[in-house]
Design an enzyme around this catalytic site. Structure first.
Site, mmCIF file in Angstrom:
data_model
loop_
_atom_site.group_PDB
_atom_site.id
_atom_site.type_symbol
_atom_site.label_atom_id
_atom_site.label_comp_id
_atom_site.label_asym_id
_atom_site.label_seq_id
_atom_site.Cartn_x
_atom_site.Cartn_y
_atom_site.Cartn_z
ATOM 1 C CD GLU A 1 15.968 -100.811 31.736
ATOM 2 O OE1 GLU A 1 15.596 -101.914 31.291
ATOM 3 O OE2 GLU A 1 16.411 -99.909 31.027
ATOM 4 C CD GLU B 1 21.283 -98.018 29.983
ATOM 5 O OE1 GLU B 1 20.788 -98.027 28.827
ATOM 6 O OE2 GLU B 1 21.006 -98.860 30.848
ATOM 7 C CE1 TYR B 2 26.473 -89.043 25.785
ATOM 8 C CE2 TYR B 2 27.162 -90.585 27.482
ATOM 9 C CZ TYR B 2 27.467 -89.607 26.540
ATOM 10 O OH TYR B 2 28.760 -89.199 26.385
ATOM 11 C CB ALA B 3 25.427 -91.876 23.001
ATOM 12 C CG HIS B 4 20.947 -97.780 22.430
ATOM 13 N ND1 HIS B 4 20.966 -98.594 21.318
ATOM 14 C CD2 HIS B 4 20.660 -98.576 23.487
ATOM 15 C CE1 HIS B 4 20.684 -99.839 21.688
ATOM 16 N NE2 HIS B 4 20.502 -99.850 22.987
ATOM 17 C CG PHE C 1 18.302 -104.809 21.270
ATOM 18 C CD1 PHE C 1 17.650 -103.815 20.565
ATOM 19 C CD2 PHE C 1 18.539 -104.622 22.613
ATOM 20 C CE1 PHE C 1 17.235 -102.659 21.194
ATOM 21 C CE2 PHE C 1 18.128 -103.461 23.252
ATOM 22 C CZ PHE C 1 17.474 -102.475 22.543
ATOM 23 C CG HIS D 1 14.529 -104.930 31.130
ATOM 24 N ND1 HIS D 1 15.549 -104.210 30.576
ATOM 25 C CD2 HIS D 1 13.418 -104.506 30.503
ATOM 26 C CE1 HIS D 1 15.089 -103.399 29.648
ATOM 27 N NE2 HIS D 1 13.783 -103.568 29.584
ATOM 28 C CG ASN E 1 15.940 -113.840 16.990
ATOM 29 O OD1 ASN E 1 15.999 -112.678 16.607
ATOM 30 N ND2 ASN E 1 15.403 -114.815 16.241
ATOM 31 C CD GLU F 1 18.297 -105.403 33.379
ATOM 32 O OE1 GLU F 1 17.660 -104.945 32.418
ATOM 33 O OE2 GLU F 1 19.539 -105.296 33.480
#
Length: 371
Positions: A52, A120-123, A192, A4, A188, A2
């Protein structure tokens, strides 16, 4: 792998690890070591090149190595638009239902052999993870599109936080799940890191229960939405297991009104017996007397079903095979259930008006749990 946040505007894309030859040995080392570490784990159903991390020749090389080394497992990678040569599934993240349907329809028109899968879905941060049933209706109803939507992965499983204890100014001691900023740390990402279906101690979030219901291997629906009042209600039972029948399961049901179970009369002269029939175990209705002792041996008794929590058996004449559905009669009519529900609601209203605080007609020992 990653990267990102590295060069998000692609202003220096030639130096991205996905493209630059100096990074190729490191990226190949990462994927080969991942393979060696996990190759013998049966739970690994698919290899991922990372998340990512852009897209370039390094990803093509990693995918080619994995496919040659292990042709039994597909390769997944979302970067570069979710449908590059480096992925064996079309794998967008956080696509809406209408976007998913269009993606699957367009893929079918192009003769695309790869299925669609939400990587990925429904965070699942905060008060989220809603609308899951609509997503699952989309997944399970997509076969007519010509390109199957095979599901998705909720982001993610568990919150990541630390239990912190503090003493307030009044001397009161509190403890809570501490996240970014709770330790005086800057910069920070706040909360998250808390986007799971369970808390850090694996206590379920409310959304966990909705997810469990959507993912359950057995599905129930009314067999006929236009059922007559005097007819026995029928339920359609679908088995979503890939290999298992329902012979290891016992099904109970109950009527709920305003969140409380309602006592219903047990079917006349009905005893319940769980017994073996070849390789399957079947719940059958027995009209003969003396069935309670056999039922008790299986842990199923009339008292535990009808009194403890108002549970009644859902009587299957035979086990439901994988991928197959079966209709089952509830042995009560719609008229009977409506009458019982109306009576329970009236009793609850009367109790509330009288200050009694009582709910609908709950059975004694209502804490009994179904198997």
């Amino acid at each position: 792998i990653e990267t990102h946040g590295f060069d998000p505007l692609f202003t220096d894309d030639t130096n991205h690890p996905a493209h630059h030859e100096l990074w190729l040995p490191a990226m190949m080392s990462r994927v080969t070591r991942m393979y060696e570490r996990d190759k013998n784990h049966p739970c690994i159903i698919m290899w991922s090149l990372g998340n990512e991390a852009g897209y370039g020749v390094a990803h093509d090389a990693m995918a080619a190595w994995l496919r040659r080394k292990d042709p039994s497992r597909p390769v997944h990678y979302e970067g570069g638009g979710s449908a590059t040569a480096a992925t064996d599934v079309i794998c967008p993240m956080y696509a809406r239902i209408e976007q998913l349907l269009k993606l699957a329809t367009d893929a079918a028109k192009k003769g695309e052999p790869r299925p669609v899968m939400l990587c990925e879905y429904a965070h699942s941060m905060g008060n989220s993870t809603g609308n899951l049933q609509k997503y699952w209706d989309c997944f399970e109803g997509s076969t007519h599109l010509g390109s199957t939507i095979i599901g998705g992965f909720i982001w993610d499983w568990a919150d990541q936080a630390l239990l912190k204890q503090e003493t307030l100014a009044d001397g009161q001691q509190i403890e809570y799940w501490a996240v970014g900023g709770d330790f005086g740390d800057t910069p920070n990402d706040g909360q998250f890191c808390c986007n799971g279906l369970v808390f850090p101690d694996r206590t379920p979030h409310p959304a966990y229960h909705e997810a469990a219901a959507c993912l359950a291997p057995i599905k129930f629906r009314w067999a006929n939405h236009k059922q007559q009042q005097h007819e026995q209600l029928k339920v359609h039972v679908s088995n979503k297991y890939a290999f298992l029948g329902t012979d290891h399961l016992v099904f109970y049901w109950r009527l709920m009104v305003l969140g409380s179970p309602v006592q219903l009369p047990a079917p006349a002269a009905a005893q319940w017996l769980r017994h073996s029939h070849g390789s399957s175990a079947i719940i059958q209705q027995q009209a003969a007397a003396g069935g309670d002792s056999a039922s008790a041996a299986a842990g199923v008794t009339k008292s535990s079903l009808s009194a403890g929590g108002c549970w009644l058996p859902l009587l299957l004449s035979q086990q439901v095979q994988p991928g197959i559905g079966s209709q089952v009669e509830l042995q009560h009519t719609l008229q009977q259930l409506c009458a019982a529900a109306a009576a329970a609601a009236a009793a609850a209203a009367a109790a509330a008006a009288g200050g009694g605080g009582g709910g609908p007609q709950a059975a004694p020992g209502g804490g009994d749990n179904p198997r």
